[in-house]
Scaffold this motif. Sequence first.
Motif: not given
Length: 446
Positions: A288-289, A299-300, A304-307, A310-312
Amino acid sequence: MSGRKGNNEGVDKGGREMLLLVKGAQQVVRVAGAGERVKLGASMGDLAIISATQHDGVSIAVQQDGKIAWVGPDSEVGAKFPGARWGRVVEACGRAVVPGLVDAHTHPVWAGDRVHEFALKVAGASYLEVHEAGGGINYTVEQTRAASEDHLLNLLLPRLTRMAKAGTTLAECKSGYGLEVATELKMLRVLERARPLTPLTISSTFCGAHSVPKGMSAEEATRLVVEEQLPAVVEAREKGQVAVDSIDVFCESGVFNVAQTRTILEAGRRHGLRLNFHADELTPLAGAEMGASLGAEAMSHLEEISEEGVAAMAKAGSVAVLLPTTALVLRLPLPPARAMIQAGVPVALGSDFNPNAFCLSMPLVMHLACVMMRLSPNEALTAATLHAAHALGKAHQHGSIEPGKMADLVIIDAPRWDHLVYQLGGNDYVITHVIRAGKVIHERHD
């Protein structure tokens, strides 16, 4: 009338031919009422509903090009469109109307089901274990490579029709079961042939990096996608043989790593394709980053996305396309949907229809999103309409009931729209009409 006056205050000059009038609705759920293409945070739950009064229902007028001309009280139709000749009038009879649903993630072109894998997964086999044993995507690749273009089309069309009967009017449709030039182009041509034959609007995505072909390394596969498959797709697009909006990559451990995914996505971007890819589904890779750093439109998965991811995504404005059916079938941890909404990430929904998650119903997806991911019903509707359209770059034309947008509508046999998401299954009964671009594409016959 709550929701107040109708949209588009101008009066028609009179006597013109109009395509459709939907009249007598109890609720018209616009989703967006001021031209928004995205609704962040708490605003995601504001559906801009226009409700009938005791003596006056709600109408939707559609012009000949299939676009909405006006939304407002039944009593004002005559004054707004004096002498208009309506191609069709649909009596909503106190029912609710919502925008046509948008499925932001599907894999609908394939041959060979994977029903034989279901028992393995139920017994505890993981997705990667099935994949490594020769099943999963690579099994479908073998079957799809062997299938003729006509056969694939004949398999695809009934699937799209079933989607439409469940309320979907726009669907993202991927290739990805070829993994080499000939079959990837074959799949994209099938989608082109389907356009005039299907009730749905199709947004095509090239997904040649869906898996690593047998006997090949991920690095070799990356090179072939960038140097062979993608140029062939672009050439076919330039010749008018296919219309492709986006590029997708399965960024995952054992498939394409973050660096390889970046290489493919950057190549797609150079050719003008939108970036809409699988990220952080099974393994926390910081996909995601990476996607956010490229300005990926969507993005689908993201289980397992990180915090930080999410912010990015919130900063980049990338849409998170969540797929509850896949999380259910594979027993995956759920993506942090509530944290995403609170952080300002636009959240959309998709069915992820494919041989591994055989779901063609967006109302079922919405129900699961509410129960499993704790979206409110209002948020689920925004995610399955406006935000899903935004993920595909189509929110200027689809995803809400507003003048100037395509008249994609679903009429629900209830005075409240949320009966659509309240019911677990059986949505083909609660839906009376599905309308795409002002034309009825499905009608329930009792």
